[in-house]
Design an enzyme around this catalytic site. Structure first.
Site, PDB file in Angstrom:
ATOM      1  N   CYS A  98       7.427   1.543  -4.900  1.00  0.00           N
ATOM      2  CA  CYS A  98       7.993   0.292  -4.392  1.00  0.00           C
ATOM      3  C   CYS A  98       7.166  -0.899  -4.829  1.00  0.00           C
ATOM      4  O   CYS A  98       7.690  -1.999  -4.983  1.00  0.00           O
ATOM      5  CB  CYS A  98       8.134   0.324  -2.871  1.00  0.00           C
ATOM      6  SG  CYS A  98       6.627   0.742  -2.014  1.00  0.00           S
ATOM      7  N   HIS A 153       4.831  -0.237   2.766  1.00  0.00           N
ATOM      8  CA  HIS A 153       6.011  -0.289   1.925  1.00  0.00           C
ATOM      9  C   HIS A 153       6.218  -1.731   1.472  1.00  0.00           C
ATOM     10  O   HIS A 153       5.926  -2.670   2.208  1.00  0.00           O
ATOM     11  CB  HIS A 153       7.216   0.203   2.741  1.00  0.00           C
ATOM     12  CG  HIS A 153       8.481   0.219   1.961  1.00  0.00           C
ATOM     13  ND1 HIS A 153       8.608   0.875   0.765  1.00  0.00           N
ATOM     14  CD2 HIS A 153       9.690  -0.348   2.210  1.00  0.00           C
ATOM     15  CE1 HIS A 153       9.835   0.710   0.304  1.00  0.00           C
ATOM     16  NE2 HIS A 153      10.508  -0.033   1.172  1.00  0.00           N
TER      17      HIS A 153
END
Lengths: 122, 567
Positions: free
Chosen positions: B196, B521
């Site tokens: 990510c 994240h």
């Protein structure tokens, strides 16, 4: 010319007439002035530079694209066979004037003023 | 009134650019009346009118134009003056004087004296003639050279379809129109295992307007031995994928592989820092762009590859010797600006608050850093006080709460402390000094990195404080010339005028980190169509609002310059 009659209405009319005359002389001067300025602008090449600047500014702010899109709309609406440049000019001129951003007008005005000041000092 | 020069019917006559339903009325041979005219008189009358009254390229012609461009009927000069092509009679178009002339003399062709377009009274419209157009272009170029605006002439000529482009357009009949609600440009990216950090940067890069224009215009010409080793080529493919109109998820495995091979420290399936990836990506892209820099060959520090053109700014560092007030200035290129979020005491900035003995005079003294400061200390002092919002020490001791706070702190003068004495180039002795960073050259895309991850020998933690960042950012207060202008009053007003109007930036992407310093994240907000925002969370893309964006935590902030100057 008007006959001198001692009547209020006539006097008023005369006054109006005088005003018009004054206006006319102003107008003549205005036209002369504009002609002189225009001549100077062209002679020095400043007009071309201003046009170039204006063109760049209008492209930069999206004015040209907006107007182009509008042109396309008009052409599509009327059909390409039934549209002339005159039609486009008539439809787009008011819109085009309206869409010029104030910043651009101001900047150009400033440039023209600066040019005139510089010319006057010579 | 540039719409007069629209090349509408002509382009449509060559190829059907837009899906024009109707056939153009004009044949390629143009207006028969022009053809007749040319058969009898040739094209020299047109060229003469053009050289003397439209696009002048000699002083004599300019003079003649200035004196004689008046309507022969009413003497006006700005009612769309036209000239009869047969007898060089000038008349206003708007007032109809040229029409009267045409009717009376049966001279049915007139030249517009502003643009050089030809009007045919028999056709009832402006007409296009290839030969005349070519002459007009030639004369216009000459005239522009004469006036001295040659660079822009080529830049803003309207697009004319070349044979190969026409061929391409015919081979690819599918046209796509970008409407305001189109989702072209939005594609999710598969997470290939803790990637990510890469996905969010790819989203930010693909939504960088200038970069997008570069790649979609096919401007990259690969200089590498094999194009499949070139990251720029891969980015080019990614852009093609993103703007292809497909809505399925894109799998950036080739990109990842290239990143792994070219930036070895990012290889593997571990979690990485998005900022580190961003810098590494720019570095590799910049290296693979080599060969683009033709103009700057004489200056090794100045590369004009697309990455440097867009992302590189210049950071000016002024080190002022506290004893002789000599300043040594260096300018270093930067791709991003990392901003401290912690309290001033925690980091390098601590030097200022710790050296309390000398801290009182610093704020004022530092700002009169300009060369004439010692002579006019009173005047510059008063000027500085006026700008106290920027320079006063209040608020610096606190934790910054906004991007402006951070930038103010970044560009304030900083005392280097007693432990780090630097040899002054002027008085040649080791002295205490202050250092101030300012923006010498602003990049077109400014990337701000909020240092949310704190690594010190005592602890590692994430700073999650809310830092307010604006939708539109004015960088003027942080520009070197602005800082200096505060001290020097005799700066021409033009420079300040420029600096106030031209340093505005608007936000177009924000990378966010969710989680802790160990694990987390990344997601990215990107802007589309000027004011629509979308949240990209790997494969998932959701519509969002500017409020959501401005209220998010913010880790990397991407701003795009609003007005681009001509170079």
């Amino acid at each position: 010319m008007i006959e001198p009659v001692c009547c209020v209405a006539d006097r008023r009319r005369e006054k109006v007439h005088q005003n018009i005359k004054m206006d006319l002389s102003w107008k003549v001067k205005d036209v002369q002035m504009r002609a002189v300025i225009n001549q100077k602008l062209i002679e020095t090449g400043e007009k071309e530079r201003l046009k170039e600047l204006l063109r760049n500014k209008l492209i930069e702010c999206g004015w040209r694209d907006q107007l182009k899109a509008h042109c396309k709309d008009v052409v599509r609406r009327k059909g390409i066979e039934h549209v002339t440049v005159d039609d486009l000019v008539a439809e787009l001129t008011p819109k085009g004037r309206e869409l010029v951003p104030d910043d651009v007008k101001k900047e150009l005005l400033q440039r023209i003023k600066a040019f005139l000041a510089q010319q006057a000092s010579i | 009134m540039s719409f007069l020069t629209l090349k509408f019917p002509r382009i449509a006559g060559r190829i059907e650019l837009e899906n024009c339903i109707s056939r153009p009325t004009m044949s390629l041979s143009g207006c028969p009346h022009v053809a007749n005219f040319k058969a009898v008189n040739g094209s020299s009358p047109y060229r003469l009118i053009l050289t003397y009254f439209v696009s002048c390229s000699t002083q004599a012609a300019v003079k003649r134009k200035a004196q004689s461009c008046l309507c022969h009927v009413c003497g006006q000069l700005d009612l769309r003056l036209h000239s009869c092509l047969y007898c060089v009679f000038f008349g206003c178009y708007t007032a109809g004087h040229i029409h009267d002339h045409a009717k009376a003399t049966k001279h049915n062709l007139a030249v517009d004296l502003t643009y050089g377009a030809v009007y045919c009274y028999s056709c009832g419209d402006y007409v296009y003639d290839q030969e005349f157009e070519a002459i007009a272009k030639e004369e216009k170029t000459k005239a522009a050279k004469f006036v001295g605006t040659p660079c822009s002439v080529h830049a803003f000529l309207s697009w004319e379809v070349t044979a190969s482009e026409a061929q391409l357009l015919r081979q690819n009949p599918k046209r796509r129109k970008i409407t305001s609600n189109s989702t072209i440009g939005l594609r999710g990216l598969i997470n290939l295992g803790n990637t990510c950090f890469m996905n969010c940067i790819v989203q930010a890069l693909t939504h960088t307007p200038l970069l997008r224009d570069f790649f979609l215009a096919d401007k990259h010409h690969c200089q590498m031995a094999s194009s499949d080793q070139c990251l720029v080529c891969e980015m080019s493919r990614v852009f093609q994928e993103f703007y292809s109109g497909l809505r399925s998820v894109h799998i950036p495995y080739r990109l990842l592989h290239l990143v792994w091979t070219h930036a070895r420290h990012l290889a593997g399936y571990e979690q990485q820092d998005a900022h580190e990836f961003f810098i590494a990506a720019l570095d590799v892209l910049h290296r693979h762009c080599k060969g683009h820099n033709g103009v700057s060959g004489n200056n090794p520090h100045l590369c004009n590859c697309i990455i440097d053109q867009i992302f590189t700014g210049g950071l000016q560092s002024d080190v002022t010797c506290q004893s002789c007030r000599g300043i040594s200035t260096t300018v270093d290129p930067f791709w991003d600006i990392s901003l401290d979020l912690g309290p001033s005491g925690s980091h390098s900035k601590s030097t200022l608050s710790s050296s309390s003995t000398s801290s009182a005079p610093i704020p004022n003294a530092d700002l009169s850093v300009d060369s004439n400061s010692s002579g006019s200390s009173t005047s510059s002092g008063s000027v500085n006080n006026g700008d106290s919002g920027l320079l006063s020490p209040t608020g610096f001791e606190d934790v910054p709460t906004s991007l402006d706070d951070c930038l103010r702190r970044f560009t304030r003068p900083e005392h280097l402390g007693t432990n780090s004495k630097i040899k002054c180039s002027r008085c040649h002795s080791y002295q205490e000094s202050t250092k101030q960073l300012t923006m010498k050259k602003l990049p077109l895309v400014a990337c701000f990195h909020l240092k949310r991850f704190e690594h010190s020998n005592r602890f590692r933690k994430k700073i999650s404080t809310f830092i307010a960042f604006p939708h539109e950012l004015d960088m003027t207060p942080y520009v070197s010339s602005h800082r200096r202008a505060n001290g020097i009053k005799n700066q021409s007003h033009s420079s300040t005028l420029l600096s106030t109007s031209d340093n505005k930036y608007s936000l177009f992407a924000v990378v966010n980190h969710h989680g802790t310093i160990e694990t987390g994240h990344y997601t990215c907000y990107v802007r589309q169509h000027k004011d629509q925002w979308f949240k990209c969370d790997d494969a998932l893309i959701t519509k969002s609002s500017v409020q959501d964006v401005l209220h998010s935590e913010g880790y990397l902030l991407f701003y795009h310059k609003r007005i681009l100057e001509y170079e």
